[in-house]
Design a protein around this motif. Structure first.
Motif, mmCIF file in Angstrom:
data_model
loop_
_atom_site.group_PDB
_atom_site.id
_atom_site.type_symbol
_atom_site.label_atom_id
_atom_site.label_comp_id
_atom_site.label_asym_id
_atom_site.label_seq_id
_atom_site.Cartn_x
_atom_site.Cartn_y
_atom_site.Cartn_z
ATOM 1 N N TRP A 51 0.825 -1.201 0.000
ATOM 2 C CA TRP A 51 0.000 0.000 0.000
ATOM 3 C C TRP A 51 0.862 1.255 0.000
ATOM 4 O O TRP A 51 0.580 2.212 -0.713
ATOM 5 N N ALA A 52 1.935 1.238 0.776
ATOM 6 C CA ALA A 52 2.831 2.396 0.830
ATOM 7 C C ALA A 52 3.490 2.637 -0.522
ATOM 8 O O ALA A 52 3.599 3.780 -0.973
ATOM 9 N N TYR A 53 3.923 1.560 -1.196
ATOM 10 C CA TYR A 53 4.526 1.716 -2.525
ATOM 11 C C TYR A 53 3.519 2.296 -3.517
ATOM 12 O O TYR A 53 3.866 3.150 -4.340
ATOM 13 N N CYS A 54 2.269 1.859 -3.435
ATOM 14 C CA CYS A 54 1.231 2.419 -4.311
ATOM 15 C C CYS A 54 1.066 3.910 -4.058
ATOM 16 O O CYS A 54 0.971 4.705 -4.997
ATOM 17 N N PHE A 55 1.027 4.311 -2.788
ATOM 18 C CA PHE A 55 0.883 5.730 -2.463
ATOM 19 C C PHE A 55 2.087 6.545 -2.931
ATOM 20 O O PHE A 55 1.940 7.680 -3.388
ATOM 21 N N VAL A 56 3.274 5.981 -2.827
ATOM 22 C CA VAL A 56 4.481 6.681 -3.288
ATOM 23 C C VAL A 56 4.413 6.907 -4.799
ATOM 24 O O VAL A 56 4.713 8.001 -5.285
ATOM 25 N N VAL A 57 4.010 5.888 -5.547
ATOM 26 C CA VAL A 57 3.903 6.030 -7.000
ATOM 27 C C VAL A 57 2.878 7.100 -7.352
ATOM 28 O O VAL A 57 3.134 7.969 -8.193
ATOM 29 N N VAL A 58 1.727 7.083 -6.699
ATOM 30 C CA VAL A 58 0.689 8.080 -6.966
ATOM 31 C C VAL A 58 1.200 9.478 -6.609
ATOM 32 O O VAL A 58 0.979 10.438 -7.349
ATOM 33 N N GLY A 59 1.898 9.604 -5.485
ATOM 34 C CA GLY A 59 2.442 10.903 -5.083
ATOM 35 C C GLY A 59 3.465 11.435 -6.072
ATOM 36 O O GLY A 59 3.451 12.623 -6.411
ATOM 37 N N ILE A 60 4.346 10.578 -6.554
ATOM 38 C CA ILE A 60 5.354 11.005 -7.538
ATOM 39 C C ILE A 60 4.679 11.432 -8.839
ATOM 40 O O ILE A 60 5.035 12.462 -9.423
ATOM 41 N N LEU A 61 3.696 10.664 -9.284
ATOM 42 C CA LEU A 61 2.994 11.027 -10.509
ATOM 43 C C LEU A 61 2.212 12.319 -10.341
ATOM 44 O O LEU A 61 2.116 13.123 -11.272
ATOM 45 N N GLN A 62 1.666 12.558 -9.166
ATOM 46 C CA GLN A 62 0.967 13.820 -8.906
ATOM 47 C C GLN A 62 1.943 14.988 -8.986
ATOM 48 O O GLN A 62 1.613 16.047 -9.530
ATOM 49 N N LEU A 63 3.143 14.801 -8.460
ATOM 50 C CA LEU A 63 4.172 15.838 -8.548
ATOM 51 C C LEU A 63 4.559 16.099 -10.003
ATOM 52 O O LEU A 63 4.704 17.251 -10.419
ATOM 53 N N VAL A 64 4.697 15.043 -10.789
ATOM 54 C CA VAL A 64 5.026 15.206 -12.214
ATOM 55 C C VAL A 64 3.921 15.979 -12.927
ATOM 56 O O VAL A 64 4.202 16.874 -13.728
ATOM 57 N N LYS A 65 2.669 15.651 -12.629
ATOM 58 C CA LYS A 65 1.573 16.391 -13.250
ATOM 59 C C LYS A 65 1.619 17.864 -12.869
ATOM 60 O O LYS A 65 1.356 18.736 -13.703
ATOM 61 N N ALA A 66 1.933 18.156 -11.628
ATOM 62 C CA ALA A 66 1.997 19.559 -11.188
ATOM 63 C C ALA A 66 3.103 20.316 -11.905
ATOM 64 O O ALA A 66 2.987 21.508 -12.161
ATOM 65 N N ILE A 67 4.174 19.623 -12.259
ATOM 66 C CA ILE A 67 5.300 20.272 -12.933
ATOM 67 C C ILE A 67 5.005 20.476 -14.415
ATOM 68 O O ILE A 67 5.337 21.519 -14.976
ATOM 69 N N ILE A 68 4.345 19.509 -15.076
ATOM 70 C CA ILE A 68 4.183 19.590 -16.528
ATOM 71 C C ILE A 68 2.998 20.445 -16.960
ATOM 72 O O ILE A 68 2.957 20.895 -18.104
ATOM 73 N N VAL A 69 2.052 20.707 -16.083
ATOM 74 C CA VAL A 69 0.879 21.494 -16.458
ATOM 75 C C VAL A 69 1.266 22.962 -16.559
ATOM 76 O O VAL A 69 1.909 23.512 -15.677
ATOM 77 N N GLN A 70 0.836 23.566 -17.666
ATOM 78 C CA GLN A 70 1.083 24.997 -17.866
ATOM 79 C C GLN A 70 -0.248 25.731 -17.836
ATOM 80 O O GLN A 70 -1.215 25.309 -18.450
#
Length: 73
Positions: A51-70
Motif C-alpha cells: 500500500w505504501a509503494y502504491c501511495f508513493v507512486v501516486v504521489g510522484i505522478l501527482q508531482l510530475v503532473k503539477a510540474i508539466i501542467v502549464q
C-alpha cells in the motif's frame, strides 16, 4: 494534454489496485493479497508495504503532473 491523461490513468489504476487490496485484506473474498504475498512476508514486501509503494507512486505522478501542467493566461 496527452501526458496528463496518461499519468492520471496510471494513478487511477494504482489507486484502484490499492483499494482492492485493502478490501481484500479485511474480507479475503478476492484472494489478491494471498496471490501477491502468500503466507510469507518480509519488512520490504507485505500488504502494508505494498500500500505504501502504491501511495508513493501516486504521489510522484501527482508531482510530475503539477510540474508539466502549464497555466493558460
Amino acid at each position: 494534454m496527452a501526458g496528463y491523461r496518461i499519468i492520471s490513468l496510471i494513478q487511477s489504476l494504482f489507486i484502484l489496485i490499492c483499494g482492492i487490496s485493502v478490501f481484500d485484506a479485511f474480507n479475503d473474498f478476492i484472494g489478491m493479497n494471498a496471490a501477491f504475498f502468500g503466507s510469507s512476508g518480509s519488512d520490504w514486501w507485505n500488504v502494508f508495504a505494498f500500500w505504501a509503494y502504491c501511495f508513493v507512486v501516486v504521489g510522484i505522478l501527482q508531482l510530475v503532473k503539477a510540474i508539466i501542467v502549464q497555466e493558460n493566461n
